[in-house]
Design a protein around this motif. Structure first.
Motif, PDB file in Angstrom:
ATOM      1  N   HIS A 422     -11.658 -13.267 -31.278  1.00 52.61           N
ATOM      2  CA  HIS A 422     -10.536 -14.134 -31.814  1.00 52.61           C
ATOM      3  C   HIS A 422     -10.359 -13.491 -33.401  1.00 52.61           C
ATOM      4  O   HIS A 422     -11.237 -13.981 -34.037  1.00 52.61           O
ATOM      5  CB  HIS A 422     -10.847 -15.548 -31.629  1.00 52.61           C
ATOM      6  CG  HIS A 422      -9.663 -16.493 -32.436  1.00 52.61           C
ATOM      7  ND1 HIS A 422      -8.911 -17.156 -31.581  1.00 52.61           N
ATOM      8  CD2 HIS A 422      -9.483 -16.529 -33.574  1.00 52.61           C
ATOM      9  CE1 HIS A 422      -8.210 -17.745 -32.453  1.00 52.61           C
ATOM     10  NE2 HIS A 422      -8.164 -17.368 -33.709  1.00 52.61           N
ATOM     11  N   SER A 425     -10.555 -13.873 -37.632  1.00 49.46           N
ATOM     12  CA  SER A 425     -11.801 -15.089 -37.404  1.00 49.46           C
ATOM     13  C   SER A 425     -11.737 -16.021 -38.338  1.00 49.46           C
ATOM     14  O   SER A 425     -12.947 -16.587 -38.730  1.00 49.46           O
ATOM     15  CB  SER A 425     -13.058 -14.381 -36.954  1.00 49.46           C
ATOM     16  OG  SER A 425     -13.443 -13.765 -37.945  1.00 49.46           O
ATOM     17  N   ASN A 495      -4.260 -19.396 -29.109  1.00 47.46           N
ATOM     18  CA  ASN A 495      -4.136 -17.933 -28.437  1.00 47.46           C
ATOM     19  C   ASN A 495      -2.643 -17.559 -28.768  1.00 47.46           C
ATOM     20  O   ASN A 495      -2.415 -16.519 -28.930  1.00 47.46           O
ATOM     21  CB  ASN A 495      -4.295 -18.345 -26.723  1.00 47.46           C
ATOM     22  CG  ASN A 495      -5.520 -18.565 -26.470  1.00 47.46           C
ATOM     23  OD1 ASN A 495      -6.375 -17.845 -27.331  1.00 47.46           O
ATOM     24  ND2 ASN A 495      -5.847 -19.285 -25.450  1.00 47.46           N
ATOM     25  N   GLN A 499      -4.532 -16.453 -33.125  1.00 53.78           N
ATOM     26  CA  GLN A 499      -5.030 -15.201 -33.046  1.00 53.78           C
ATOM     27  C   GLN A 499      -3.902 -14.259 -33.056  1.00 53.78           C
ATOM     28  O   GLN A 499      -2.784 -14.330 -32.603  1.00 53.78           O
ATOM     29  CB  GLN A 499      -5.654 -15.195 -31.471  1.00 53.78           C
ATOM     30  CG  GLN A 499      -6.599 -14.155 -31.364  1.00 53.78           C
ATOM     31  CD  GLN A 499      -5.965 -13.163 -30.180  1.00 53.78           C
ATOM     32  OE1 GLN A 499      -5.211 -13.549 -29.200  1.00 53.78           O
ATOM     33  NE2 GLN A 499      -6.510 -11.812 -30.525  1.00 53.78           N
TER      34      GLN A 499
END
Lengths: 587, 463
Positions: A422, A425, A495, A499
């Motif tokens: 991910h 980070s 998500n 990310q």
């Protein structure tokens, strides 16, 4: 000129005698190869010099010469798109002279002495001028208009000034007469690296540095003229984050300092930046970048000085009224260089062997950032973003701890996120920024709701963090439905928003407008969803909608200039959620 | 060059160091020849010089040296070794002297073992995919020609097998170019060295390999030179002869311990766990010698092996190494105990150069996405396993159970493979898709729709 002789050699630390009159931080040329060194301590008759190059073969009795000048960089046109080592030796020039390896004792001028620059004066001889007065311009690169400015400390009557034409950096361009005599100015000037260049006043930063990275711009923004640290253990993506910022942030000039890091990473920048096109002006990124590369296998003392070299170049462009971003990767390697040299000097170590002046040095470095009114009266700023490499990823070590005292923005990289690939980070739990209120007004011009939307989503993420502790013990299904839904929204935020794929042609850079719309879509989803849950629907009823899983693809499927598609999606999502509700009540 | 003078007066011997008095005209970093009463000549290097005294580290150790009857000569230059193509197929000691009974290599090329730093401008960014035939590496932590990718292992784990498998199977997809292998052993036992020599011999690689051995019974200080000697030959072969060289260095932990030994006998201020503050720079001077150069054909790829004391990845040696190398292959005790070979940990392993060496025309278009998705899912598996340990598997949702099935198959089918098994990248990625297809399409959020349509195996076909 002073001439002395070496009496002892211990690694890069050389002791010499017979140099009475030499000053602290003066440059000395050591031994038959004239290796460059700097005076770092004076003890009675002994001068202690740190040598910036490999000094194998140096022996007691060798000669030391000093011109009593401090370590300086040459500032002038031609810096842009260039790559230097820690003491401003041009790496391209070195490769032409001695091939693929850096041989010791090599000396080359930092700027091309023969290149002719098209200079356009903007003043006429005869006027009164003072430090900061702009004399003329040079188009240094298609992106950088280089201003020729009277250096700090010089004022008087401009007695001569050349006309429009082509000049080298060694040609005389102007003369200034004052009580003290006549000053002759050229296109380039020297400036000692350890002294910050003066400005009129420091101001409070208020414009965000847009980086195109959603987690930074939206959740932990940094102002132009601010300071930030990126700490993270190895493999958490410090360098990748630095690269992404260097590529996409909207500063005018980037100074990239590779300080004690990998050679291949610098090569990556060198091969990538000429090819990458800046969307805002259609020019290659290299045309606004200066690089300092003192990789881990190059001499350690030059690593120590490399960050000063970098920030001095940044100040030079700031003084022309530019917004400059300095990436220092990594300040831990710089601190280690400091430790290595201080231990060879036999200093009493403080924490973990670092010298007690570590904190002072860090403070001095970060203090060179800021938004200022330059001597010319314009606004210019320097943003410093320093990577920190804490041993074992443990943030309680001295370099990270001292750094947090001097930066106002902290982007903590998280090993767990990096392990799940991910990226970036950056942890939304451990990071913080103190610039939120300084730059709030800028965002509010885009949308008045910005701050409340940002804070609400942040709270969902924090709530998720708290709930995850519970999930670890009882599992998701045991939680009340509202809390289950919060977990879903947080997962979606991670998500679909946090990310970001820096190799995806669309996702690599996200405009402020797109960031806000994505965030708003998530928040609307949350509000509508909670409403539905209260009417009795289960979390699965909501997630079963195909339209929900589309949300994670928006970031990579909607280009920055087509954000109306996010609005369309939002409407579709709302109507499908509404129809769920109707079905419910219909039953 | 200074005239050779013999010195006889020592003021002390401490650990690997001797202190020579009354020296004149001796340079820092110079090579020293030390003769005691016997015929043996020991080699050392000056670490510190001032007007009266030189501090010399003795590579062969100081056992048997006395303050009397010593004859010490300063050679006036740094340590150099002969380098030549003929050194392939030979075995040398830790200082580059032949120990296979055959005569010294005759050549005019002498090179300084310390090398010079490569100019970052002259580097060529590495992007050629090396197929090792190991799925966990090729699929998820791709090795690139010119990369330095260490194996972080623990005692008892099969790092040697993996390194040997890489040495045997490594090849470039586009061309039938083979690797020249240089193997340097620092402080390892004889059986480890024997295993490598045998496995290189069996696969017929030995004739174009060079082996440098500084085994556990050799003086510890010699280990500080061994990797440099090996890399010096590698540089010659790669950049003067245009060969592709794979350098295996084992075990770097022993190297670091020798450095600590030397540092403490010099009385230096220690940093973490007694290791010297310059451990990072010192390791960098070894690992940064990997790479490719513009306008040169060859390359140096490094696979250093290190054992993490008590499997602790935050120990200074793996920690600092990880900051220098371009990723790491981490072996995991848990997988090893489950009997999985190679026990390459799914999450902490990483290849930093992977991003530019894979994809369309290099490996396959979906490679990056498949790897990212596998990483993300395996991370989730680890979370779900932790949860299952508390609430029991029965309590998990259907999706979570699917994840557990995925986790087990991933370990058993994707990670796991035979020591002799050489998988092509196509095979690796296809197994990857088989694993991904155990989960619903909606979970594949790191993969674009187009690739899902092309490669996803629907449930009906799956069984």
């Amino acid at each position: 000129m002073l001439t002395g002789k070496v009496i002892s050699v211990n690694g890069p630390i050389v002791k010499a005698v017979d140099l009475r009159g030499i000053k602290m931080f003066d440059i000395a040329e050591v031994g038959p190869d004239s290796l460059i060194g700097e005076v770092i301590r004076l003890v009675e008759d002994v001068t202690i010099i740190q040598v910036y190059e490999d000094n194998t073969g140096l022996m007691p009795g060798d000669e030391v010469i000093s011109h009593c000048r401090p370590l300086s960089v040459l500032l002038g046109p031609g810096l842009i798109a260039n790559i230097y080592d820690g003491i401003q030796r041009p790496l391209v020039g070195i490769s032409e002279v001695c091939g693929s390896y850096i041989e010791k004792g090599i000396k080359l001028p930092p700027l091309d002495l023969e290149k002719k620059w098209e200079f356009k004066p903007s003043l006429k001889a005869g006027v009164k001028v003072k430090e900061g007065t702009i004399l003329g311009e040079i188009q240094e690169s298609p992106l950088v208009l280089h201003k020729v400015i009277i250096p700090p400390g010089v004022s008087g009557t401009l007695t001569t000034l050349v006309g429009t034409g082509e000049y080298t950096i060694e040609d005389e361009i102007y003369t200034i007469a004052n009580g003290a005599g006549v000053y002759t100015g050229k296109l380039a000037e020297y400036w000692p690296v350890r002294i910050s260049r003066p400005s009129r006043i420091k101001k409070k930063p208020f414009v965000p540095l847009m980086t195109g990275q959603r987690i930074i711009d939206t959740f932990f923004p940094i102002a132009r003229g601010g300071t930030a640290a990126i700490p993270g253990g190895f493999g958490t993506g410090k360098t990748m984050t630095q690269h992404a910022l260097a590529k996409w942030c909207n500063a005018d000039i980037i100074v990239y300092i590779g300080c004690g890091e990998r050679g291949n990473e610098m090569t990556d920048v060198l091969t990538d930046f000429p090819k990458l096109i800046d969307e805002r002006n259609g020019r290659p990124l290299i045309e606004r970048t200066v690089m300092i590369a003192n990789t881990s296998n190059m001499p350690v003392p030059a690593r120590e000085v490399s960050i000063y070299t970098g920030v001095t170049l940044a100040e030079y462009y700031r003084d022309m009224g530019y917004s400059v971003a300095v990436m220092a990767d990594s300040t831990s390697r710089w601190a280690e260089a400091l430790r290595e040299l201080s231990s060879r000097l036999g200093d009493m170590p403080a924490e973990e062997g670092f010298p007690s002046y570590l904190a002072t040095r860090l403070a001095e470095f970060y203090e060179r950032a800021g938004l200022v009114e330059t001597l010319s009266g314009e606004d210019g700023d320097i943003t410093i973003i320093g990577a920190v490499s804490p041993p074992g990823g443990d943030f309680s070590e001295p370099v990270t701890q001292h750094t947090t005292r001097f930066v106002r923005c902290f982007w903590a990289l998280d090993k767990v996120l990096a392990d799940a690939r991910h990226y970036p980070s950056i942890s939304w739990i451990d990071s913080y920024t103190e610039y939120l209120h300084d730059i709030e007004d800028w965002w509010k011009d885009l949308d008045s709701e910005w701050l409340s939307v940002r804070n609400e989503v942040m709270n969902i993420l924090l709530e998720d963090h708290r709930l995850q502790q519970m999930v670890k013990l009882v599992g998701t299904d045991a939680l009340p439905r509202v809390q289950q839904f919060i977990l879903i929204v947080a997962e979606t935020t991670k998500n679909a928003f946090l990310q970001q794929n820096s190799f995806d042609p669309i996702d690599k850079y996200c405009s402020p407008e797109k960031q806000f719309k994505l965030l708003k879509t998530i928040l609307d989803f949350y509000h509508k969803g909670i409403e539905l849950i209260h009417t009795g629907l289960s979390v699965k009823d909501i997630t079963a909608l195909g339209v929900v899983s589309e949300m994670v693809r928006l970031k990579s499927e909607v280009p920055n200039d087509k954000t109306e598609r996010i609005d369309e999606y939002g409407k579709r999502l709302a109507s499908e959620l509404d129809s769920l509700k109707e079905n419910m009540t219909g039953i | 060059m200074s005239i050779e003078v013999e010195y006889t007066k020592l003021s002390g011997i401490s650990g690997p160091l001797i202190f020579v008095e009354g020296v004149k005209g001796v340079g820092y970093g110079e090579i020293v020849e030390i003769r005691d009463g016997s015929s043996e000549i020991r080699i050392g290097q000056t670490l510190e010089v001032d007007e009266q005294r030189a501090v010399v580290q003795v590579f062969e150790g100081t056992r048997g040296l006395s303050m009397k009857d010593m004859r010490i000569t300063f050679v006036g230059k740094s340590l150099e070794i002969p380098v030549d193509r003929d050194m392939l197929g030979r075995v040398f000691d830790g200082l580059g002297r032949p120990i296979d009974g055959a005569p010294q290599v005759i050549t005019d090329s002498m090179m300084n073992v310390n090398g010079l730093p490569i100019n970052p401008w002259s580097r060529e960014y590495p992007r050629d995919f090396i197929q090792t035939g190991i799925s966990a590496i090729d699929g998820m932590n791709t090795l690139i020609r010119g990369q330095k990718l260490p194996i972080f292992s623990g005692s008892g784990m099969p790092h040697n097998l993996i390194a040997a498998q890489i040495a045997r199977q490594a090849r470039i997809l586009s061309a039938e170019e083979e690797f020249t292998v240089i193997f340097a052993a620092m402080g390892v036992k004889f059986d480890v060295a024997r295993f490598f020599i045998d496995s290189l011999e069996e696969s017929g690689v030995l004739t174009h390999s060079a082996i440098f051995l500084s085994l556990a019974d050799a003086p510890s200080i010699e280990r500080l030179i061994t990797p440099r000697v090996a890399l010096t030959l590698a540089e010659h072969l790669a950049f003067n002869e245009g060969m592709h060289v794979l350098v295996i260095l084992t075990d770097m932990t022993n190297y670091c311990e020798s450095l600590r030994e030397l540092s403490s006998s010099r009385g230096e201020v220690p940093s973490r766990k007694g290791y010297p503050g310059y451990l990072y720079s010192d390791l960098a001077s070894i690992h940064e010698r990997a790479g490719r150069l513009k306008d040169h054909k060859g390359s140096i790829t490094q696979v250093p092996i290190l054992t993490m004391p008590s499997d602790d990845i935050s120990h200074p040696v793996p920690d600092l190494t990880g900051y220098i190398t371009e990723g790491q292959i981490v072996l995991e005790r848990e997988l090893f105990n489950k009997g999985i070979y190679p026990p390459i940990a799914g999450l902490p392993s990483l290849s930093r150069l992977m991003k530019d060496g894979i994809g369309e025309e290099r490996t396959r278009k979906d490679h990056a996405e498949v790897a990212a998705q596998l990483f993300a899912m395996y991370a989730k598996v680890k979370r779900i396993r932790a949860l299952a340990a508390i609430v029991g598997e029965e309590e998990l949702s259907e999706l979570d159970k699917d994840y557990l099935t995925f986790g087990t198959s991933f370990e058993k089918q994707f990670l796991s493979q035979g020591y002799e098994e050489n998988r092509s990248i196509e095979q690796t990625l296809n197994i990857g898709w088989k694993m991904l297809s155990l989960l619903p399409k909606d979970e594949l959020y790191r993969i674009c729709t187009e690739d899902i349509q092309r490669y996803y195996i629907p449930e009906t076909e799956c069984s």
